[in-house]
Scaffold this active site. Structure first.
Site, PDB file in Angstrom:
ATOM      1  CB  THR A  27      -0.881   0.044   1.267  1.00 25.47           C
ATOM      2  OG1 THR A  27      -0.033   0.175   2.410  1.00 25.47           O
ATOM      3  CG2 THR A  27      -1.727  -1.209   1.406  1.00 25.47           C
ATOM      4  CB  ALA A  60       1.982  -0.452   6.875  1.00 28.28           C
ATOM      5  CB  VAL A  86       8.293  -0.492   8.558  1.00 23.55           C
ATOM      6  CG1 VAL A  86       8.260   1.030   8.640  1.00 23.55           C
ATOM      7  CG2 VAL A  86       7.727  -1.118   9.830  1.00 23.55           C
ATOM      8  CE  LYS A  87       5.760   0.955  -0.618  1.00 20.56           C
ATOM      9  NZ  LYS A  87       4.518   1.017  -1.380  1.00 20.56           N
ATOM     10  CB  VAL A  88      11.477   3.369   5.108  1.00 31.80           C
ATOM     11  CG1 VAL A  88      12.309   4.582   5.454  1.00 31.80           C
ATOM     12  CG2 VAL A  88      11.026   2.645   6.369  1.00 31.80           C
TER      13      VAL A  88
END
Ligand code: G3P
Length: 219
Positions: A27, A60, A86-88
């Site tokens: 997402t 996310a 965890v999308k960074v």
């Protein structure tokens, strides 16, 4: 090759999951906004709902752009469900945050990657996934697939374990070319995944088989 669906739409995620070929979900804030999801509590509830549907990793994205708040947000997201990645974003503090998360055993997806240098940094920081945006490079007349090929070569040269997650995939040929180049994962819309099913000779062949079967049965 792992197949992720790039959407926050629960019905589409469920359709792909029910097909039995889904390995995860990605997402981003734009995709969440498209589904009308806003406010911390709703965003959290939506990530939980996605995790309940899918067997696999769910990316996310953090909203913060400074190290301290990225860490705070990322740790809270990771605590929601073991499926959360965890999308960074690929910015200076993002690289530091990926290194931190990797040292804590928290899975990461380094996003907004448009060059092999950025992908090299993501791998050195210990990202679980790197997301080169194939379609958005194509949009500006730059060969997005060539980037996948370059990253594969660089990662294989040094044995980096960061998985290449071909993102911004728009159509079935992107998926096929990424598979030929050895991308570990692709993420794209349901339409691109379902388009892989289609071949006119399959449709005409099946129609003929069914007609012959009916004829033999005297129908
Ligand atoms: O989730 C990131 C990426 O896949 C976005 O794709 O189609 O908006 O360029 P797109």
């Amino acid at each position: 090759m792992k197949f992720f669906i790039d959407t926050a739409n629960l019905a589409q995620i469920k359709e792909a999951q029910d097909l039995g070929i889904l390995d995860g979900v990605t997402t981003n804030p734009s995709l969440m906004a498209k589904e009308g999801i806003s406010g911390d509590a709703n965003v959290i509830a939506h990530y939980k709902a996605i995790c309940d549907i899918v067997d696999g990793d769910v990316s996310a994205e953090v909203i913060a752009t400074d190290f301290e708040n990225m860490v705070k947000e990322g740790e809270a997201l990771a605590a929601l469900n073991p499926k959360i990645v965890v999308k960074v974003p690929m910015i200076k503090d993002g690289v530091k945050a990926i290194k931190y998360f990797s040292s804590k055993g928290i899975k990461t997806n380094c996003t907004l990657v448009f060059s092999s240098g950025q992908a090299l940094l993501a791998a050195k920081a210990g990202a679980t996934y790197v997301s080169p945006f194939v379609g958005r490079l194509d949009d500006i007349s730059t060969d997005g697939l060539a980037l996948i090929e370059d990253i594969r070569l660089i990662y294989d040269n040094y044995g980096y374990e960061t998985q290449i997650l071909a993102a911004s995939v728009r159509h079935p040929m992107h998926i096929i070319e990424c598979a030929k180049m050895g991308a570990d994962v692709m993420t794209g819309p349901l339409s691109a995944i379902l388009a892989l099913l289609k071949h006119p000779l399959t449709d005409s062949g099946l129609a003929q088989f069914l007609a012959d079967h009916a004829k033999a049965a005297g129908k």
